[in-house]
Design a protein around this motif. Structure first.
Motif, PDB file in Angstrom:
ATOM      1  N   ILE A  23       4.135  -9.314   7.043  1.00 49.59           N
ATOM      2  CA  ILE A  23       3.880  -7.833   7.166  1.00 49.59           C
ATOM      3  C   ILE A  23       2.822  -7.359   6.156  1.00 49.59           C
ATOM      4  CG2 ILE A  23       4.962  -5.627   6.501  1.00 49.59           C
ATOM      5  CD1 ILE A  23       7.721  -6.991   6.772  1.00 49.59           C
ATOM      6  N   THR A  24       1.990  -6.580   6.644  1.00 50.21           N
ATOM      7  CA  THR A  24       0.894  -5.975   5.763  1.00 50.21           C
ATOM      8  C   THR A  24       1.121  -4.724   5.340  1.00 50.21           C
ATOM      9  OG1 THR A  24      -0.709  -7.259   7.302  1.00 50.21           O
ATOM     10  CG2 THR A  24      -1.767  -5.436   6.078  1.00 50.21           C
ATOM     11  N   LEU A  25       0.910  -4.635   4.052  1.00 48.85           N
ATOM     12  CA  LEU A  25       0.987  -3.210   3.307  1.00 48.85           C
ATOM     13  C   LEU A  25      -0.519  -2.820   2.805  1.00 48.85           C
ATOM     14  CD1 LEU A  25       2.524  -0.927   2.029  1.00 48.85           C
ATOM     15  CD2 LEU A  25       2.741  -2.259  -0.146  1.00 48.85           C
ATOM     16  N   VAL A  26      -0.994  -1.975   3.693  1.00 48.95           N
ATOM     17  CA  VAL A  26      -2.468  -1.348   3.285  1.00 48.95           C
ATOM     18  C   VAL A  26      -2.195  -0.631   2.007  1.00 48.95           C
ATOM     19  CG1 VAL A  26      -4.275  -0.205   4.241  1.00 48.95           C
ATOM     20  CG2 VAL A  26      -3.007  -1.732   5.798  1.00 48.95           C
ATOM     21  N   VAL A  27      -3.150  -1.150   1.176  1.00 45.61           N
ATOM     22  CA  VAL A  27      -3.355  -0.298  -0.153  1.00 45.61           C
ATOM     23  C   VAL A  27      -4.779   0.300  -0.092  1.00 45.61           C
ATOM     24  CG1 VAL A  27      -3.303  -0.532  -2.824  1.00 45.61           C
ATOM     25  CG2 VAL A  27      -1.593  -1.562  -1.352  1.00 45.61           C
ATOM     26  N   PRO A  28      -4.686   1.621  -0.053  1.00 44.93           N
ATOM     27  CA  PRO A  28      -6.231   2.281  -0.026  1.00 44.93           C
ATOM     28  C   PRO A  28      -6.838   2.563  -1.296  1.00 44.93           C
ATOM     29  CG  PRO A  28      -4.687   3.914   0.623  1.00 44.93           C
ATOM     30  CD  PRO A  28      -3.867   2.590   0.263  1.00 44.93           C
ATOM     31  N   PHE A  29      -6.696   1.619  -2.157  1.00 42.49           N
ATOM     32  CA  PHE A  29      -7.025   1.717  -3.556  1.00 42.49           C
ATOM     33  C   PHE A  29      -7.637   0.094  -4.134  1.00 42.49           C
ATOM     34  CE2 PHE A  29      -3.435   4.657  -3.383  1.00 42.49           C
ATOM     35  CZ  PHE A  29      -4.184   5.862  -3.710  1.00 42.49           C
ATOM     36  N   GLY A  39       1.771  -1.056  -5.007  1.00 42.31           N
ATOM     37  CA  GLY A  39       1.730  -1.535  -3.821  1.00 42.31           C
ATOM     38  C   GLY A  39       2.133  -3.117  -3.786  1.00 42.31           C
ATOM     39  N   ARG A  40       1.754  -3.623  -5.001  1.00 46.31           N
ATOM     40  CA  ARG A  40       2.235  -5.280  -5.454  1.00 46.31           C
ATOM     41  C   ARG A  40       3.787  -5.289  -5.736  1.00 46.31           C
ATOM     42  NH1 ARG A  40      -1.991  -8.142  -4.485  1.00 46.31           N
ATOM     43  NH2 ARG A  40      -3.892  -7.236  -4.643  1.00 46.31           N
ATOM     44  N   MET A  41       4.166  -4.392  -6.336  1.00 42.35           N
ATOM     45  CA  MET A  41       5.842  -4.252  -6.526  1.00 42.35           C
ATOM     46  C   MET A  41       6.506  -4.151  -5.183  1.00 42.35           C
ATOM     47  SD  MET A  41       6.201  -1.579  -9.936  1.00 42.35           S
ATOM     48  CE  MET A  41       8.016  -1.813  -9.910  1.00 42.35           C
ATOM     49  N   VAL A  42       6.099  -3.068  -4.583  1.00 42.10           N
ATOM     50  CA  VAL A  42       6.690  -3.091  -3.254  1.00 42.10           C
ATOM     51  C   VAL A  42       6.671  -4.432  -2.354  1.00 42.10           C
ATOM     52  CG1 VAL A  42       6.645  -1.784  -1.082  1.00 42.10           C
ATOM     53  CG2 VAL A  42       6.465  -0.670  -3.414  1.00 42.10           C
ATOM     54  N   ALA A  43       5.516  -4.779  -2.286  1.00 48.35           N
ATOM     55  CA  ALA A  43       5.295  -6.131  -1.471  1.00 48.35           C
ATOM     56  C   ALA A  43       6.264  -7.217  -2.113  1.00 48.35           C
ATOM     57  CB  ALA A  43       3.701  -6.234  -1.389  1.00 48.35           C
ATOM     58  N   HIS A  44       6.379  -7.215  -3.289  1.00 47.68           N
ATOM     59  CA  HIS A  44       7.134  -8.502  -3.827  1.00 47.68           C
ATOM     60  C   HIS A  44       8.457  -8.234  -3.434  1.00 47.68           C
ATOM     61  CE1 HIS A  44       8.031 -11.557  -6.745  1.00 47.68           C
ATOM     62  NE2 HIS A  44       9.097 -10.730  -7.331  1.00 47.68           N
ATOM     63  N   HIS A  45       9.024  -6.827  -3.805  1.00 50.37           N
ATOM     64  CA  HIS A  45      10.314  -6.748  -3.507  1.00 50.37           C
ATOM     65  C   HIS A  45      10.694  -7.083  -2.077  1.00 50.37           C
ATOM     66  CE1 HIS A  45      14.290  -4.986  -4.413  1.00 50.37           C
ATOM     67  NE2 HIS A  45      14.213  -4.232  -3.114  1.00 50.37           N
ATOM     68  N   LEU A  46      10.060  -6.351  -1.244  1.00 51.51           N
ATOM     69  CA  LEU A  46      10.159  -6.249   0.612  1.00 51.51           C
ATOM     70  C   LEU A  46      10.098  -7.866   0.798  1.00 51.51           C
ATOM     71  CD1 LEU A  46      11.008  -4.297   2.537  1.00 51.51           C
ATOM     72  CD2 LEU A  46       8.297  -4.371   3.176  1.00 51.51           C
ATOM     73  N   ALA A  47       9.425  -8.579   0.299  1.00 51.94           N
ATOM     74  CA  ALA A  47       9.141  -9.945   0.732  1.00 51.94           C
ATOM     75  C   ALA A  47      10.576 -10.831   0.469  1.00 51.94           C
ATOM     76  CB  ALA A  47       7.956 -10.526   0.202  1.00 51.94           C
ATOM     77  N   VAL A  50      13.096  -9.263   3.025  1.00 48.18           N
ATOM     78  CA  VAL A  50      13.296  -9.477   4.625  1.00 48.18           C
ATOM     79  C   VAL A  50      12.712 -10.875   4.930  1.00 48.18           C
ATOM     80  CG1 VAL A  50      12.357  -7.213   4.807  1.00 48.18           C
ATOM     81  CG2 VAL A  50      10.729  -8.841   4.449  1.00 48.18           C
ATOM     82  N   LYS A  51      12.594 -11.666   3.822  1.00 51.27           N
ATOM     83  CA  LYS A  51      12.416 -13.264   3.854  1.00 51.27           C
ATOM     84  C   LYS A  51      11.366 -13.487   4.660  1.00 51.27           C
ATOM     85  CE  LYS A  51      16.166 -13.548   1.828  1.00 51.27           C
ATOM     86  NZ  LYS A  51      16.528 -14.048   0.493  1.00 51.27           N
ATOM     87  N   GLN A  52      10.140 -12.535   4.382  1.00 50.40           N
ATOM     88  CA  GLN A  52       8.818 -13.100   5.104  1.00 50.40           C
ATOM     89  C   GLN A  52       7.682 -12.527   4.134  1.00 50.40           C
ATOM     90  OE1 GLN A  52       7.540 -14.290   7.788  1.00 50.40           O
ATOM     91  NE2 GLN A  52       9.653 -14.766   9.004  1.00 50.40           N
ATOM     92  N   PRO A  53       6.613 -13.267   4.263  1.00 49.82           N
ATOM     93  CA  PRO A  53       5.735 -12.702   3.274  1.00 49.82           C
ATOM     94  C   PRO A  53       4.945 -11.214   3.566  1.00 49.82           C
ATOM     95  CG  PRO A  53       5.049 -14.870   4.180  1.00 49.82           C
ATOM     96  CD  PRO A  53       6.301 -14.238   5.044  1.00 49.82           C
ATOM     97  N   VAL A  54       4.741 -10.674   2.472  1.00 52.20           N
ATOM     98  CA  VAL A  54       4.338  -9.132   2.717  1.00 52.20           C
ATOM     99  C   VAL A  54       2.830  -9.248   1.797  1.00 52.20           C
ATOM    100  CG1 VAL A  54       4.427  -6.790   2.025  1.00 52.20           C
ATOM    101  CG2 VAL A  54       6.453  -7.940   2.428  1.00 52.20           C
ATOM    102  N   ILE A  55       1.728  -9.015   2.765  1.00 48.85           N
ATOM    103  CA  ILE A  55       0.415  -9.180   2.227  1.00 48.85           C
ATOM    104  C   ILE A  55      -0.134  -7.788   2.078  1.00 48.85           C
ATOM    105  CG2 ILE A  55      -1.853  -9.874   2.979  1.00 48.85           C
ATOM    106  CD1 ILE A  55      -0.419 -11.800   4.956  1.00 48.85           C
ATOM    107  N   VAL A  56      -0.712  -7.474   0.643  1.00 50.03           N
ATOM    108  CA  VAL A  56      -1.474  -6.371   0.122  1.00 50.03           C
ATOM    109  C   VAL A  56      -2.779  -6.498   0.658  1.00 50.03           C
ATOM    110  CG1 VAL A  56      -2.186  -5.397  -1.779  1.00 50.03           C
ATOM    111  CG2 VAL A  56       0.334  -6.035  -1.826  1.00 50.03           C
ATOM    112  N   ASP A  57      -3.180  -5.613   1.441  1.00 47.87           N
ATOM    113  CA  ASP A  57      -4.470  -5.556   1.906  1.00 47.87           C
ATOM    114  C   ASP A  57      -5.118  -4.362   1.367  1.00 47.87           C
ATOM    115  OD1 ASP A  57      -7.013  -5.537   3.313  1.00 47.87           O
ATOM    116  OD2 ASP A  57      -6.018  -5.149   5.294  1.00 47.87           O
ATOM    117  N   ASN A  58      -5.993  -4.572   0.357  1.00 55.74           N
ATOM    118  CA  ASN A  58      -6.719  -3.342  -0.493  1.00 55.74           C
ATOM    119  C   ASN A  58      -8.008  -2.969   0.428  1.00 55.74           C
ATOM    120  OD1 ASN A  58      -5.801  -5.501  -2.869  1.00 55.74           O
ATOM    121  ND2 ASN A  58      -5.674  -3.146  -3.545  1.00 55.74           N
ATOM    122  N   ARG A  59      -7.955  -1.783   0.859  1.00 57.93           N
ATOM    123  CA  ARG A  59      -8.721  -1.181   1.707  1.00 57.93           C
ATOM    124  C   ARG A  59      -9.446   0.387   1.055  1.00 57.93           C
ATOM    125  NH1 ARG A  59      -9.788  -3.131   7.040  1.00 57.93           N
ATOM    126  NH2 ARG A  59      -8.820  -5.090   6.955  1.00 57.93           N
TER     127      ARG A  59
END
Length: 311
Positions: A23-29, A39-47, A50-59
């Protein structure tokens, strides 16, 4: 009808198996600031849930418009989410044309936190209070520079609204994130800054805090006065929350919302929020959507008469 009947069970099966890939989490910062940390807190917890990687994409860029537009145009399949913010409301008033519509193109998932913008100055600054800043700004227009974390952000609004309400003029200095603004403030390159990430720097005395932007004092730093104590009625409360592309299956939205609510209530998360100087907010999908609607109403009434334009 037979085709439709075949498609519906297939869609239900796909949702039941979600997620089957990262899953991709777009962080516009940019990296390093409060938005990136959240964003990284959410990504770490969600991963973990849901047992899948959550990638933080800074945009970062364009007051969060670049990242927000990316998610608004993404396929609504549960594999792309946005770390949204106050800017997703403000930009619709700051810009004549925004390439997405927050309420039509993005689906609220859950609010995360509210943020205080700290008015900070270098330790050797002659400004010891909000009144000191406003006094010089009135005597010498455009002699005080106000740094913030980007055009169209809550920090920029804090600078602009304070100037308008106090009847003064500041030199607006937008940065691509809070950390660069903090660094230049500590170095004395700007007179003051309105930034979210300042509390740790205040606590170790690398910056002095004159005020907070919220209507009430921040519980993480109750000794710091509010701007409103000097300029009655002033209140800029920023926030962060998770959005999905409009049309994302409700079952997925509700699953992510529930996971976020659980994260917000964990003791480890609460300690990190305290360190960051932010306040968690338990607003799931419907409540968050209603809050965003209220934000549009509130800022529309306030900003339209001010006619603050960034394009």
């Amino acid at each position: 009808m037979a085709v439709v009947a075949a498609i519906v069970p297939a869609m239900a099966l796909a949702q039941a198996q979600w997620p089957t890939r990262p899953i991709t989490l777009v962080v516009p910062f940019p990296p390093g600031g409060a938005g990136d940390q959240m964003g990284r807190m959410v990504a770490h917890h969600l991963a973990a849930t849901v047992k899948q990687p959550v990638i933080v994409d800074n945009r970062p860029g364009a007051g969060t418009i670049i990242g927000s537009q990316l998610v608004a145009r993404a396929k609504p399949d549960g594999y792309t989410f946005l770390l949204g913010s106050t800017s997703n409301v403000l930009n619709h008033y700051f810009y004549q044309k925004v390439p997405y519509d927050t309420r039509a193109d993005l689906a609220p998932v859950a609010q995360l936190i509210t943020l205080t913008n700290y008015m900070v100055v270098p330790p050797n600054s002659k400004f010891k209070s909000t009144a000191d800043v406003l006094r010089q700004a009135k005597e010498r227009p455009n002699s005080v520079s106000c740094a913030n974390y980007g055009a169209g952000t809550g920090g920029h609004l804090s600078c602009a609204l304070l100037a308008r309400m106090a009847g003064v003029e500041f030199v607006n200095v937008p940065y691509k994130g809070g950390m660069p603004a903090i660094q230049d403030t500590m170095a004395g390159q700007v007179d003051m800054a309105m930034v979210v990430e300042a509390l740790p720097f205040v606590q170790d005395k690398r910056l002095n805090a004159l005020a907070v932007s919220t209507a009430e004092r921040n519980p993480n730093a109750p000794s710091i006065p509010t701007v409103g104590e000097s300029v009655p009625g002033f209140d800029v409360t920023s926030w962060l929350g998770i959005f999905a592309p409009a049309g994302t299956p409700d079952a997925i939205v509700q699953r992510v919302s529930a996971d976020i609510q659980a994260m917000l209530q964990e003791d480890a998360s609460k300690e990190q929020f305290k360190t960051m100087g932010v306040v968690p907010v338990l607003r799931p999908t419907k409540e968050f959507g209603a809050y965003v609607d209220r934000e549009f109403d509130r800022w529309g009434k306030l900003l339209k008469p001010l006619n603050i334009r960034l394009d």
